[in-house]
Design an enzyme around this catalytic site. Structure first.
Site, mmCIF file in Angstrom:
data_model
loop_
_atom_site.group_PDB
_atom_site.id
_atom_site.type_symbol
_atom_site.label_atom_id
_atom_site.label_comp_id
_atom_site.label_asym_id
_atom_site.label_seq_id
_atom_site.Cartn_x
_atom_site.Cartn_y
_atom_site.Cartn_z
ATOM 1 N N THR A 64 45.028 30.478 27.723
ATOM 2 C CA THR A 64 45.703 30.835 28.959
ATOM 3 C C THR A 64 47.037 31.499 28.645
ATOM 4 O O THR A 64 47.341 31.783 27.472
ATOM 5 C CB THR A 64 45.798 29.610 29.901
ATOM 6 O OG1 THR A 64 46.328 30.036 31.153
ATOM 7 C CG2 THR A 64 46.670 28.496 29.344
ATOM 8 N N LYS A 68 46.324 35.527 26.093
ATOM 9 C CA LYS A 68 44.976 36.112 26.249
ATOM 10 C C LYS A 68 44.800 37.439 25.503
ATOM 11 O O LYS A 68 43.716 37.715 24.989
ATOM 12 C CB LYS A 68 44.651 36.305 27.729
ATOM 13 C CG LYS A 68 44.425 34.996 28.472
ATOM 14 C CD LYS A 68 43.998 35.291 29.904
ATOM 15 C CE LYS A 68 44.002 34.025 30.745
ATOM 16 N NZ LYS A 68 43.613 34.297 32.140
ATOM 17 N N TYR A 220 44.194 29.698 44.240
ATOM 18 C CA TYR A 220 43.576 28.417 44.597
ATOM 19 C C TYR A 220 44.605 27.325 44.891
ATOM 20 O O TYR A 220 44.232 26.165 45.108
ATOM 21 C CB TYR A 220 42.585 27.955 43.520
ATOM 22 C CG TYR A 220 43.167 27.856 42.143
ATOM 23 C CD1 TYR A 220 43.846 26.716 41.740
ATOM 24 C CD2 TYR A 220 43.045 28.900 41.238
ATOM 25 C CE1 TYR A 220 44.394 26.624 40.474
ATOM 26 C CE2 TYR A 220 43.588 28.825 39.977
ATOM 27 C CZ TYR A 220 44.255 27.680 39.605
ATOM 28 O OH TYR A 220 44.806 27.593 38.357
ATOM 29 N N GLY A 241 39.268 30.508 45.519
ATOM 30 C CA GLY A 241 39.665 30.634 44.114
ATOM 31 C C GLY A 241 39.280 29.432 43.268
ATOM 32 O O GLY A 241 39.036 29.569 42.067
HETATM 33 P P1 NDP Z 1 49.340 39.337 37.217
HETATM 34 O O1 NDP Z 1 50.765 38.901 37.067
HETATM 35 O O2 NDP Z 1 48.670 39.976 36.069
HETATM 36 O O3 NDP Z 1 49.224 40.331 38.489
HETATM 37 C C1 NDP Z 1 49.881 40.011 39.691
HETATM 38 C C2 NDP Z 1 49.494 41.008 40.778
HETATM 39 O O4 NDP Z 1 50.146 40.591 41.982
HETATM 40 C C3 NDP Z 1 49.939 42.454 40.501
HETATM 41 O O5 NDP Z 1 49.006 43.335 41.055
HETATM 42 C C4 NDP Z 1 51.271 42.510 41.264
HETATM 43 O O6 NDP Z 1 51.601 43.818 41.687
HETATM 44 C C5 NDP Z 1 50.942 41.685 42.477
HETATM 45 N N1 NDP Z 1 52.170 41.152 43.089
HETATM 46 C C6 NDP Z 1 52.930 40.135 42.628
HETATM 47 N N2 NDP Z 1 53.993 39.948 43.453
HETATM 48 C C7 NDP Z 1 53.893 40.893 44.418
HETATM 49 C C8 NDP Z 1 54.686 41.221 45.566
HETATM 50 N N3 NDP Z 1 55.808 40.533 45.851
HETATM 51 N N4 NDP Z 1 54.266 42.237 46.362
HETATM 52 C C9 NDP Z 1 53.140 42.940 46.080
HETATM 53 N N5 NDP Z 1 52.346 42.666 45.011
HETATM 54 C C10 NDP Z 1 52.730 41.665 44.192
HETATM 55 O O7 NDP Z 1 48.568 38.016 37.685
HETATM 56 P P2 NDP Z 1 47.017 37.661 37.504
HETATM 57 O O8 NDP Z 1 46.205 38.843 37.874
HETATM 58 O O9 NDP Z 1 46.787 37.037 36.191
HETATM 59 O O10 NDP Z 1 46.831 36.491 38.601
HETATM 60 C C11 NDP Z 1 46.945 36.752 39.980
HETATM 61 C C12 NDP Z 1 46.553 35.500 40.778
HETATM 62 O O11 NDP Z 1 45.201 35.175 40.539
HETATM 63 C C13 NDP Z 1 47.360 34.255 40.431
HETATM 64 O O12 NDP Z 1 47.646 33.559 41.626
HETATM 65 C C14 NDP Z 1 46.424 33.449 39.571
HETATM 66 O O13 NDP Z 1 46.664 32.047 39.647
HETATM 67 C C15 NDP Z 1 45.085 33.793 40.205
HETATM 68 N N6 NDP Z 1 43.951 33.647 39.282
HETATM 69 C C16 NDP Z 1 42.942 32.809 39.648
HETATM 70 C C17 NDP Z 1 41.845 32.648 38.846
HETATM 71 C C18 NDP Z 1 40.757 31.746 39.289
HETATM 72 O O14 NDP Z 1 39.930 31.342 38.454
HETATM 73 N N7 NDP Z 1 40.679 31.420 40.572
HETATM 74 C C19 NDP Z 1 41.722 33.361 37.552
HETATM 75 C C20 NDP Z 1 42.840 34.233 37.258
HETATM 76 C C21 NDP Z 1 43.921 34.360 38.103
HETATM 77 P P3 NDP Z 1 52.466 44.808 40.721
HETATM 78 O O15 NDP Z 1 51.496 45.366 39.732
HETATM 79 O O16 NDP Z 1 53.023 45.812 41.651
HETATM 80 O O17 NDP Z 1 53.523 43.932 40.081
#
Ligand code: NDP
Length: 277
Positions: A64, A68, A220, A241
């Site tokens: 994690t 990764k 989630y 999630g």
């Molecule tokens: P990342 O940090 O890689 O990506 C975050 C994303 O959220 C980006 O697209 C970012 O946009 C966007 N974002 C964050 N803050 C804002 C904001 N204030 N306004 C607009 N967009 C925003 O995170 P992950 O992809 O790794 O994870 C995302 C979510 O998914 C988390 O909540 C995580 O817990 C969940 N998750 C759940 C899993 C499951 O098994 N259910 C597995 C993996 C993740 P920008 O590019 O513009 O910064």
């Protein structure tokens, strides 16, 4: 006497991980002489740790944040991990340290479970977000034949990078385009961290979304996000999630311990209780 098998989740920090709860439930359910632990390993110590997994008594590991990408570099990834650009599961295959990304299977299996037949109906999807989890989601959607994936992200250049990575099925878009994209969307996926406890809310008006569309949220915590609550109120089929988190764990357990476990209602309740604490 057969040797005790052990696996672990490696992160920095790692205290938040629910993986021990999931894997130890399955270990007990299958009566295995096995263990699953947390390992808090700093980035500087990560390479040494995973190169010596076997001597530390492990047959494999979940990976994690923030390891990764490093796990991908330091192992032999399968096509899935290579395409996603991150590995979340390692296993020893003789002397080889191999890796995969089980978020892809977790995402699609959760939808198969909660919204049977979704892929046959999903000509066009909207994916909110372009971070790490969006890569697994997009790879999964392409693998299941979704022809057009509109990726809506605050930073448009990250969505454009996903088109370069995954090809012409990916269509980067600004948030302002969301209402018109929702109007022809069969599947809406939130992969942003918006709506997660402690993060800003996800403000999406579902009014343009056709009623036959399905909605899924990777967040989630909380279990029922405001996106899912709004979708349920409009009677869309939904997948949460937690389901993805549970389904992504299946493959690792199978690789390490040789038994393919099932995501049961009892396991789900166990996690729901833990998340509610
Ligand atoms: P990342 O940090 O890689 O990506 C975050 C994303 O959220 C980006 O697209 C970012 O946009 C966007 N974002 C964050 N803050 C804002 C904001 N204030 N306004 C607009 N967009 C925003 O995170 P992950 O992809 O790794 O994870 C995302 C979510 O998914 C988390 O909540 C995580 O817990 C969940 N998750 C759940 C899993 C499951 O098994 N259910 C597995 C993996 C993740 P920008 O590019 O513009 O910064």
């Amino acid at each position: 006497m057969p040797q005790l098998k052990a696996a672990c989740v490696i992160g920095w920090p790692v205290g938040h991980s629910r993986s021990p709860l999931i894997h130890n439930y399955w270990i007990k359910q299958h009566g295995l002489d096995a263990r699953y632990r947390r390992e808090e390993i700093a980035p500087a110590a990560f390479a040494d740790f995973i190169r010596n997994l076997s001597s530390r008594g492990y047959v494999g590991a979940n990976i994690t944040i923030p390891h990764k990408e490093a796990a991908l570099e330091l192992s032999e990834p399968d096509d899935c991990a290579r395409a996603v650009g991150a590995a979340n599961t390692l296993w020893l295959d003789g002397l080889r340290l191999r890796s995969t990304n089980t978020d892809v299977e977790g995402f699609t299996a959760n939808l198969d479970d909660a919204v049977p037949g979704w892929a046959g109906r999903a000509g066009e999807a909207v994916v909110l977000g372009a971070g790490g989890s969006a890569r697994a989601v997009i790879y999964g959607l392409i693998g299941r034949g979704v022809g057009r994936i509109n990726v809506v992200n605050r930073s448009i250049e990250r969505a454009e990078a996903l088109r370069r990575r995954f090809g012409a099925a990916v269509h980067p878009a600004e948030w302002a385009a969301l209402p018109s994209l929702l109007a022809r969307c069969d599947l809406l996926v939130n992969t942003t961290s918006l709506g997660m406890t402690g993060q800003p809310p996800l403000a999406v008006d579902l009014a343009p979304l056709p009623l036959g569309a399905a909605v899924t949220d990777l967040v989630y915590a909380p279990l029922k996000t405001s996106l899912l609550a709004a979708a349920e109120a409009r009677r869309h089929a939904v997948a949460d999630g937690l389901g993805m988190l549970l389904h992504q764990a299946v493959r690792g357990f199978e690789l390490w311990f040789g038994v393919r476990p099932r995501v049961t209602a009892e396991l789900r309740t166990l996690l729901e209780t833990d998340l509610g604490k």
